[in-house]
Design a protein around this motif. Structure first.
Motif, mmCIF file in Angstrom:
data_model
loop_
_atom_site.group_PDB
_atom_site.id
_atom_site.type_symbol
_atom_site.label_atom_id
_atom_site.label_comp_id
_atom_site.label_asym_id
_atom_site.label_seq_id
_atom_site.Cartn_x
_atom_site.Cartn_y
_atom_site.Cartn_z
ATOM 1 N N TYR A 1 47.316 10.226 -2.489
ATOM 2 C CA TYR A 1 48.573 10.951 -2.616
ATOM 3 C C TYR A 1 49.707 9.948 -2.768
ATOM 4 O O TYR A 1 49.642 8.831 -2.263
ATOM 5 C CB TYR A 1 48.849 11.799 -1.368
ATOM 6 C CG TYR A 1 47.906 12.960 -1.175
ATOM 7 C CD1 TYR A 1 46.691 12.792 -0.529
ATOM 8 C CD2 TYR A 1 48.251 14.230 -1.626
ATOM 9 C CE1 TYR A 1 45.830 13.853 -0.345
ATOM 10 C CE2 TYR A 1 47.388 15.307 -1.445
ATOM 11 C CZ TYR A 1 46.187 15.103 -0.799
ATOM 12 O OH TYR A 1 45.344 16.158 -0.622
ATOM 13 N N GLN B 1 53.748 9.672 -1.835
ATOM 14 C CA GLN B 1 54.785 10.293 -1.027
ATOM 15 C C GLN B 1 56.103 9.575 -1.252
ATOM 16 O O GLN B 1 56.249 8.410 -0.902
ATOM 17 C CB GLN B 1 54.419 10.285 0.458
ATOM 18 C CG GLN B 1 55.422 11.059 1.316
ATOM 19 C CD GLN B 1 54.961 11.208 2.760
ATOM 20 O OE1 GLN B 1 54.219 10.379 3.278
ATOM 21 N NE2 GLN B 1 55.398 12.266 3.422
ATOM 22 N N LYS C 1 59.797 13.229 0.233
ATOM 23 C CA LYS C 1 59.387 14.478 0.866
ATOM 24 C C LYS C 1 57.881 14.528 1.068
ATOM 25 O O LYS C 1 57.283 13.637 1.637
ATOM 26 C CB LYS C 1 59.865 15.655 0.010
ATOM 27 C CG LYS C 1 61.376 15.745 -0.101
ATOM 28 C CD LYS C 1 61.797 16.917 -0.946
ATOM 29 C CE LYS C 1 63.315 16.967 -1.066
ATOM 30 N NZ LYS C 1 63.738 18.085 -1.940
ATOM 31 N N ALA C 2 57.267 15.578 0.571
ATOM 32 C CA ALA C 2 55.862 15.819 0.857
ATOM 33 C C ALA C 2 54.960 14.982 -0.040
ATOM 34 O O ALA C 2 55.313 14.663 -1.174
ATOM 35 C CB ALA C 2 55.560 17.293 0.657
ATOM 36 N N PRO C 3 53.789 14.639 0.442
ATOM 37 C CA PRO C 3 52.810 13.956 -0.416
ATOM 38 C C PRO C 3 52.430 14.819 -1.614
ATOM 39 O O PRO C 3 52.290 16.037 -1.494
ATOM 40 C CB PRO C 3 51.610 13.761 0.519
ATOM 41 C CG PRO C 3 52.160 13.852 1.900
ATOM 42 C CD PRO C 3 53.293 14.823 1.812
ATOM 43 N N PHE D 1 49.595 15.147 -4.816
ATOM 44 C CA PHE D 1 48.228 14.770 -5.130
ATOM 45 C C PHE D 1 48.144 13.847 -6.340
ATOM 46 O O PHE D 1 48.834 14.054 -7.341
ATOM 47 C CB PHE D 1 47.423 16.043 -5.389
ATOM 48 C CG PHE D 1 46.040 15.812 -5.903
ATOM 49 C CD1 PHE D 1 45.743 16.029 -7.244
ATOM 50 C CD2 PHE D 1 45.042 15.390 -5.048
ATOM 51 C CE1 PHE D 1 44.465 15.819 -7.724
ATOM 52 C CE2 PHE D 1 43.763 15.174 -5.516
ATOM 53 C CZ PHE D 1 43.464 15.401 -6.855
ATOM 54 N N LEU E 1 49.266 7.170 -0.022
ATOM 55 C CA LEU E 1 48.389 7.542 1.086
ATOM 56 C C LEU E 1 46.990 7.814 0.572
ATOM 57 O O LEU E 1 46.818 8.406 -0.492
ATOM 58 C CB LEU E 1 48.906 8.823 1.758
ATOM 59 C CG LEU E 1 50.270 8.750 2.437
ATOM 60 C CD1 LEU E 1 50.799 10.147 2.699
ATOM 61 C CD2 LEU E 1 50.172 7.981 3.743
#
Lengths: 106, 115
Positions: free
Chosen positions: A36, A38, A41-43, A45, A88
């Motif tokens: 992922y 990041q 904000k959010a991770p 895909f 990540l």
């Protein structure tokens, strides 16, 4: 205990450089490794890897899994400032590494 | 909806207060996950739902943490008697399939600050 270890923890490069990010894992009942990106904000895909030795590519990003040695790498070629983010990896949904913070300077 | 949504986006609580964090997953997604992400760390797993069933809550740090997904869609993470160490970003993610090997789609997170 399951664990996912990423290296390096941080990396600073210049635009145009190629980088390799590492992820090693020890996960029971392993089925897939996920990468992922990041930013603030959010991770989001990037890749899901389930089979050893098969490279997945998306533009300048590519990734491969080695299930014998229990690691994966994420390559980014011709880096751009927009690639600056935390990358990540996760061995199944429950276990994430601490991430590699990539900074690409102009 | 187009993606996973979470509310509130920011929450400030005094120590000892109870908080409730909401997650709206992508419609039709079977699996739902909650994570806690501290500054500079990767997401730490808290709990996993398959439809309305909470199949794994091994990551919940204490009995002050409680999660539910009563109708198999919206989920709520409740933290009772908040403490300063609860300060973190709480991420929710959903995936289409059952199980833990599928691609997850993350919400924007709720940043909780406990004073």
């Amino acid at each position: 205990e399951d664990k996912v270890v990423q290296s390096p923890l941080s990396l600073v490069v210049h635009e145009g450089d190629t980088v390799t990010l590492n992820c090693s894992y020890e996960v029971t009942n392993f089925r897939s490794l996920l990468w992922y990106k990041q930013e603030k904000k959010a991770p989001t895909f990037l890749f899901m890897l389930t089979s050893s030795g098969i490279e997945k590519k998306s533009g300048r990003l590519s990734s491969i899994l080695d299930k014998k040695e229990l690691f994966s790498i994420l390559n980014i070629t011709a880096t751009q400032t927009g690639d600056s983010a935390i990358y990540l990896c996760a061995g199944t949904a429950m276990r994430f590494g601490a991430g590699t913070r990539l900074t690409v300077k102009p | 909806g187009a993606g996973v949504s979470q509310s509130p986006r920011y929450k400030v609580a005094k120590r000892g207060q109870d908080v409730a964090l909401r997650c709206d997953p992508i419609s039709g997604h079977v699996s739902l996950f909650w994570y806690q992400q501290a500054l500079g760390q990767g997401p730490e797993f808290l709990t996993y739902f398959q439809n309305e069933a909470q199949l794994d809550k091994s990551g919940l740090p204490s009995d002050r943490f409680f999660a539910e997904r009563p109708e198999g869609s919206v989920s709520t993470l409740k933290i009772q008697r908040t403490q300063q160490e609860d300060s973190a970003v709480y991420l929710c993610a959903s995936s289409l399939l059952a199980g833990v090997a599928d691609t997850q789609y993350f919400g924007p997170g709720t940043r909780l600050t406990v004073l």
